[in-house]
Design an enzyme around this catalytic site. Structure first.
Site, PDB file in Angstrom:
ATOM      1  N   ASP A 149       6.463  36.512  39.371  1.00  0.00           N
ATOM      2  CA  ASP A 149       7.330  35.672  38.344  1.00  0.00           C
ATOM      3  C   ASP A 149       8.346  35.352  39.082  1.00  0.00           C
ATOM      4  O   ASP A 149       9.214  36.366  39.941  1.00  0.00           O
ATOM      5  CB  ASP A 149       6.920  35.549  36.985  1.00  0.00           C
ATOM      6  CG  ASP A 149       6.885  34.959  36.073  1.00  0.00           C
ATOM      7  OD1 ASP A 149       7.418  34.122  36.302  1.00  0.00           O
ATOM      8  OD2 ASP A 149       6.374  34.756  35.231  1.00  0.00           O
ATOM      9  N   GLU A 182       7.390  30.816  41.411  1.00  0.00           N
ATOM     10  CA  GLU A 182       8.781  30.731  41.449  1.00  0.00           C
ATOM     11  C   GLU A 182       8.839  29.173  40.574  1.00  0.00           C
ATOM     12  O   GLU A 182      10.106  28.636  40.944  1.00  0.00           O
ATOM     13  CB  GLU A 182       8.885  30.981  42.987  1.00  0.00           C
ATOM     14  CG  GLU A 182      10.616  30.992  43.039  1.00  0.00           C
ATOM     15  CD  GLU A 182      10.692  29.201  43.818  1.00  0.00           C
ATOM     16  OE1 GLU A 182      12.170  28.445  44.138  1.00  0.00           O
ATOM     17  OE2 GLU A 182       9.674  28.733  43.188  1.00  0.00           O
ATOM     18  N   TRP A 183       7.909  28.502  40.117  1.00  0.00           N
ATOM     19  CA  TRP A 183       7.667  27.558  39.845  1.00  0.00           C
ATOM     20  C   TRP A 183       8.343  26.033  40.248  1.00  0.00           C
ATOM     21  O   TRP A 183       8.890  25.017  39.276  1.00  0.00           O
ATOM     22  CB  TRP A 183       8.716  27.476  38.299  1.00  0.00           C
ATOM     23  CG  TRP A 183       9.228  28.185  37.509  1.00  0.00           C
ATOM     24  CD1 TRP A 183       7.466  29.090  37.272  1.00  0.00           C
ATOM     25  CD2 TRP A 183       9.672  29.329  36.697  1.00  0.00           C
ATOM     26  NE1 TRP A 183       7.439  30.538  36.404  1.00  0.00           N
ATOM     27  CE2 TRP A 183       9.098  29.964  36.418  1.00  0.00           C
ATOM     28  CE3 TRP A 183      11.219  29.383  36.879  1.00  0.00           C
ATOM     29  CZ2 TRP A 183       9.529  32.079  36.202  1.00  0.00           C
ATOM     30  CZ3 TRP A 183      12.015  30.229  36.741  1.00  0.00           C
ATOM     31  CH2 TRP A 183      11.017  31.533  35.781  1.00  0.00           C
ATOM     32  N   GLY A 184       8.505  26.124  41.456  1.00  0.00           N
ATOM     33  CA  GLY A 184       9.092  24.997  42.331  1.00  0.00           C
ATOM     34  C   GLY A 184      10.158  25.156  42.793  1.00  0.00           C
ATOM     35  O   GLY A 184      10.770  23.871  43.215  1.00  0.00           O
ATOM     36  N   ASP A 204       5.756  25.540  33.345  1.00  0.00           N
ATOM     37  CA  ASP A 204       4.340  26.619  32.749  1.00  0.00           C
ATOM     38  C   ASP A 204       3.778  24.789  32.516  1.00  0.00           C
ATOM     39  O   ASP A 204       3.909  24.084  31.308  1.00  0.00           O
ATOM     40  CB  ASP A 204       4.555  27.291  31.174  1.00  0.00           C
ATOM     41  CG  ASP A 204       5.508  28.803  32.398  1.00  0.00           C
ATOM     42  OD1 ASP A 204       5.131  28.637  33.175  1.00  0.00           O
ATOM     43  OD2 ASP A 204       5.218  29.765  31.535  1.00  0.00           O
TER      44      ASP A 204
HETATM   45  C1  GLA Z   1       6.021  32.478  32.819  1.00  0.00           C
HETATM   46  C2  GLA Z   1       4.903  31.713  33.890  1.00  0.00           C
HETATM   47  C3  GLA Z   1       3.807  32.270  33.121  1.00  0.00           C
HETATM   48  C4  GLA Z   1       3.198  32.758  32.476  1.00  0.00           C
HETATM   49  C5  GLA Z   1       4.562  34.298  31.541  1.00  0.00           C
HETATM   50  C6  GLA Z   1       4.723  35.605  31.938  1.00  0.00           C
HETATM   51  O1  GLA Z   1       6.336  31.547  32.389  1.00  0.00           O
HETATM   52  O2  GLA Z   1       5.211  30.764  34.843  1.00  0.00           O
HETATM   53  O3  GLA Z   1       2.586  31.676  33.562  1.00  0.00           O
HETATM   54  O4  GLA Z   1       2.828  33.920  33.925  1.00  0.00           O
HETATM   55  O5  GLA Z   1       5.855  33.863  32.681  1.00  0.00           O
HETATM   56  O6  GLA Z   1       5.703  35.632  30.542  1.00  0.00           O
END
Ligand code: GLA
Length: 387
Positions: A149, A182-184, A204
């Site tokens: 993450d 890393e969410w892009g 997310d």
């Molecule tokens: C981030 C990630 C999620 C999950 C949470 C856990 O938000 O993007 O997919 O793993 O952390 O805390």
């Protein structure tokens, strides 16, 4: 002259390093499994994870291709003075190794979670500065998959942070799929092909059609829109990850879950179920176990599907398959039912092809016979076209 060769070598050195580190030959098709986060968040323990493994087998999901059981955030609690990670003893009294052994004894693979930041998103110890210790610990436990993450990463360079862990995993002596979360933010699709086996492309997912959370969570159709243009970066061993499935988590309608799952199959997305596997009704099982849809997701050519037609609430998406077939989705984004013309040519479909319905599991005619479709609100038609 000598200087320019030296400079070129110095510039190339880090790049060659990147090429050398990822364990190849893993995730040649999109990874499939289950992850604890979407349904259970931090409320996890070893009993729950064992039961998920049991259910993955007894439901038939393992036979259909799902193989990883991944514990997300909240299994870790501290570090010892020597830097090794400490497991939450109250929730995982038998330890992670014994849980991994149990999962392996069922013929499944085992995944775990950490974070490239100083702390995880739930404020547990992150792996920043502990990459080698953690990778070696995971390998000694029998970990097969690491989700990594990006919380609490202020001032950290993403390329370096993910490369460091990728190298540590490759040097751990165990093949471990590296799932970058890393969410892009830094467009990992443009640099991570040799670093990770999959990378998240967005914030997310939420269990909703198009909701938005102020912290960045979003519904699956918003995520879908953010995949446009990313298709060229995916392929065997390196996938765009539009996040885990919400199918079965209770806040969407059956048709909406079918649409969500159909698109994740067409996008060659990792299929990580995120629901309570032990309490699935038959209609949810029917979605997650659709072998015709899964075959399209797992197609060996590994081509991510893309949008080929977009006119107000009507879209067409296609995915070429290895044997020359084409998967196609007709998508009605409107809440109301509509009749749509079967725009085969606009979608790039030439000639007279057989149309196999992926949800009815039968041939329904040919492209020349089928001139229009009535599509329910918030629904898809998902076909496999062949000569
Ligand atoms: C981030 C990630 C999620 C999950 C949470 C856990 O938000 O993007 O997919 O793993 O952390 O805390």
């Amino acid at each position: 002259m000598k200087n320019s060769i030296l400079i070129a070598m110095l510039l190339l050195f880090p790049f060659l390093g990147i090429l050398a580190q990822k364990t190849e030959e893993l995730a040649l098709t999109p990874p499939m499994g289950w992850n604890s986060w979407n349904k259970f968040g931090c409320d996890i323990n070893e009993k729950l994870i064992r039961e998920a493994a049991d259910a993955l087998v007894s439901s038939g999901m393992n036979k259909a291709g799902y193989e990883y059981i991944v514990i997300d955030d909240c299994w870790q609690i501290d570090r010892k003075p020597d830097g090794t990670i400490v497991v939450d003893q109250t929730r995982f009294p038998s330890g992670i190794k014994s849980l991994a052994d149990y999962i392996h004894s069922k013929g499944l693979k085992f995944g775990i979670y950490s974070c490239a930041g100083r702390k995880t998103c739930q404020q547990r110890p992150g792996s920043n500065g502990y990459e080698v210790i953690d990778a070696n610990t995971y390998a000694s436990w029998g970990v097969d998959y690491l989700k990594y993450d990006w919380c609490n990463s202020e001032g950290i360079n993403p390329v370096k942070a993910y490369t460091d862990m990728s190298r540590a995993l490759a040097n751990s002596g165990r093949p471990i799929v590296f799932s970058m979360c890393e969410w892009g933010s830094s467009r990992p699709w443009s640099w991570a092909q040799n670093v990770g086996h999959l990378w998240r492309t967005t914030g997310d997912i939420q269990d909703c059609w198009d909701c938005k959370r102020d912290w960045g969570g979003m519904g699956w159709t918003t995520i879908l829109d953010l995949q446009v243009g990313l298709e060229k970066f995916a392929g065997p061993g390196h996938w765009n990850d539009p996040d885990m499935l919400e199918v079965g988590n209770g806040h969407m309608k059956y048709n909406e879950y079918i649409a969500h799952f159909s698109f994740w199959c067409l996008l060659a997305a990792p299929l990580m179920a995120g629901n309570d596997l032990g309490n699935m009704n038959d209609s949810i099982k029917n979605i997650l176990l659709n072998r015709d849809a899964i075959a399209i997701n797992q197609d060996k050519a590994g081509i991510q599907g893309k949008k080929v037609y977009d006119e107000s609430d009507f879209e067409i998406w296609t995915k070429p398959l290895q044997n020359g077939d084409t998967a196609i989705i007709f998508f009605n984004r409107n809440e109301r039912k509509f009749d749509f013309p079967a725009l085969w040519e606009a979608a790039g479909i030439i000639g007279n092809l057989k149309v196999y319905d992926v949800w009815q599991h039968k041939n329904i005619g040919t492209t020349q016979q089928l001139k229009s479709f009535s599509i329910d609100g918030h629904s898809v038609l998902f076909f496999r076209l062949s000569k």
